[in-house]
Write a protein that holds these residues in place. Sequence first.
Motif, PDB file in Angstrom:
ATOM      1  N   PRO A  87       0.817  -1.231   0.000  1.00  0.00           N
ATOM      2  CA  PRO A  87       0.000   0.000   0.000  1.00  0.00           C
ATOM      3  C   PRO A  87       0.847   1.277   0.000  1.00  0.00           C
ATOM      4  N   LEU A  88       1.980   1.248   0.725  1.00  0.00           N
ATOM      5  CA  LEU A  88       2.837   2.434   0.728  1.00  0.00           C
ATOM      6  C   LEU A  88       3.433   2.684  -0.648  1.00  0.00           C
ATOM      7  N   PHE A  89       3.810   1.614  -1.328  1.00  0.00           N
ATOM      8  CA  PHE A  89       4.339   1.758  -2.696  1.00  0.00           C
ATOM      9  C   PHE A  89       3.279   2.353  -3.618  1.00  0.00           C
ATOM     10  N   GLU A  90       2.042   1.867  -3.521  1.00  0.00           N
ATOM     11  CA  GLU A  90       0.964   2.391  -4.362  1.00  0.00           C
ATOM     12  C   GLU A  90       0.700   3.865  -4.066  1.00  0.00           C
ATOM     13  N   PHE A  91       0.810   4.235  -2.790  1.00  0.00           N
ATOM     14  CA  PHE A  91       0.556   5.633  -2.420  1.00  0.00           C
ATOM     15  C   PHE A  91       1.638   6.542  -2.978  1.00  0.00           C
ATOM     16  N   VAL A  92       2.899   6.119  -2.861  1.00  0.00           N
ATOM     17  CA  VAL A  92       4.015   6.948  -3.331  1.00  0.00           C
ATOM     18  C   VAL A  92       4.066   6.988  -4.853  1.00  0.00           C
ATOM     19  N   ALA A  93       3.874   5.834  -5.490  1.00  0.00           N
ATOM     20  CA  ALA A  93       4.036   5.754  -6.936  1.00  0.00           C
ATOM     21  C   ALA A  93       2.810   6.238  -7.702  1.00  0.00           C
ATOM     22  N   TYR A  94       1.621   5.918  -7.215  1.00  0.00           N
ATOM     23  CA  TYR A  94       0.415   6.210  -7.983  1.00  0.00           C
ATOM     24  C   TYR A  94      -0.578   7.099  -7.241  1.00  0.00           C
ATOM     25  N   GLY A  95      -0.289   7.436  -5.979  1.00  0.00           N
ATOM     26  CA  GLY A  95      -1.213   8.259  -5.213  1.00  0.00           C
ATOM     27  C   GLY A  95      -2.467   7.515  -4.789  1.00  0.00           C
ATOM     28  N   LYS A  96      -2.444   6.187  -4.870  1.00  0.00           N
ATOM     29  CA  LYS A  96      -3.598   5.381  -4.506  1.00  0.00           C
ATOM     30  C   LYS A  96      -3.592   5.105  -3.006  1.00  0.00           C
ATOM     31  N   ARG A  97      -4.725   5.289  -2.345  1.00  0.00           N
ATOM     32  CA  ARG A  97      -4.794   5.130  -0.897  1.00  0.00           C
ATOM     33  C   ARG A  97      -5.330   3.730  -0.535  1.00  0.00           C
ATOM     34  N   GLY A  98      -4.451   2.757  -0.593  1.00  0.00           N
ATOM     35  CA  GLY A  98      -4.804   1.404  -0.184  1.00  0.00           C
ATOM     36  C   GLY A  98      -4.673   1.241   1.324  1.00  0.00           C
ATOM     37  N   MET A  99      -5.225   0.165   1.831  1.00  0.00           N
ATOM     38  CA  MET A  99      -5.228  -0.090   3.272  1.00  0.00           C
ATOM     39  C   MET A  99      -4.248  -1.204   3.631  1.00  0.00           C
ATOM     40  N   VAL A 100      -3.587  -1.031   4.782  1.00  0.00           N
ATOM     41  CA  VAL A 100      -2.764  -2.112   5.341  1.00  0.00           C
ATOM     42  C   VAL A 100      -3.682  -3.097   6.048  1.00  0.00           C
ATOM     43  N   LEU A 101      -4.423  -2.616   7.032  1.00  0.00           N
ATOM     44  CA  LEU A 101      -5.528  -3.366   7.630  1.00  0.00           C
ATOM     45  C   LEU A 101      -6.818  -2.754   7.106  1.00  0.00           C
TER      46      LEU A 101
END
Length: 389
Positions: A149-163
Amino acid sequence: MTKTAVSRLATVIKLIRFCVAVCGTDVSDPNYRMWTWTYLILCAIFAFFVFTGYTMYVGVMLKDWTIILQALAVAGSAAQGLTKFLCCVGNASVMRKIQGTYESMYREYEGRNGVYTKYLHQRINNFWYLMLAFVWVYTSLVIVMICFPLFEFVAYGKRGMVLHFLIPGLDHNSDSGYLVLISLHCTFLILGAFGNFGGDMYLFLFIVNVPLLKDIFNAKFDEFNALVVQENKYKEMHAMLWDLLGWHQKYATILQETKQIFTVVMFVQLMTACVGILCTISCIFTKVWPTAPAYLIYSFIVLYTFCGLGTIVETTNEQFTTEIYSNCLWYEMPPKEQKLVILMLAKSQKERSLTAADMLPLSMATALQLTKAIYSFSMMMITYLDYEK
């Protein structure tokens, strides 16, 4: 310099104690008491369930059932951690007793040469490999669930969830709110990994060493048979027979106490693992949870490992009975001693096995039955999704 079995056991216990101490549950400490950190961890677990309930409520309001599935899948691991927490803390004195029994056993038989030392190192090796495997499993799961999720947020601005929980009043759609939420997710995930791992390792320590009692029993039986055929060794033979009776009773006591501690844990573990697997498979089919495959693999590993522990106990029980029935030179004994052997044989045939809250036998057969049910559900889900398309 080669390490002794006693020192290797001490190292293993030290590692387990470190993991559970992170969650404030170092029950191996003779002076253990619940303290501030323990209560904070307990509050964090209940807060997780409150946040999960709120998230499921949001899913109902949005009519998005995938949110509910994701929340339920991860909530199973939290339920497992809470059950281990309560059972271990509630049975701290019993756990210390079992641990002390094994430690004294290692110290006693480490000093004997030959087959006893071999058996001690064999069981330590088995536990060590199992522990390393679970270190890899837990570490891999945590890294994947955090980093993706952190990679998606940094690379694509996508806000995925860890939990998969939301916090009332926290706007996860803003960058700052999302980072705060993810930070809490990571904290909960890491603490949960330490707690679940530590609880698992206590159970594995107790069960993996169960066959050690059988191994030592077999070695003692060989010594006993050597005395039976010597007519001038009656006193030694009689004393050795009572030692065997006491050893078998020690085995039965350890099984009973281990079942007392972990029977509820094993029930919750199996049930939540199955629910988590079903929910995770649904998330994979609907493509709403990118890290679901990693969590699915973890859930299956936990399910089969716990059922495998029950099979270890079943096999050891059978081997105890076989040793008494097949290898004992009972026909060389006086009638009085023969009756004692009959009593020990009768007891070995009614030995306890591990169960999930006395409802399901813990064995690989149970794991296969559950897997068949999961497979049937998966096929039904595929058919339903194809129909919807």
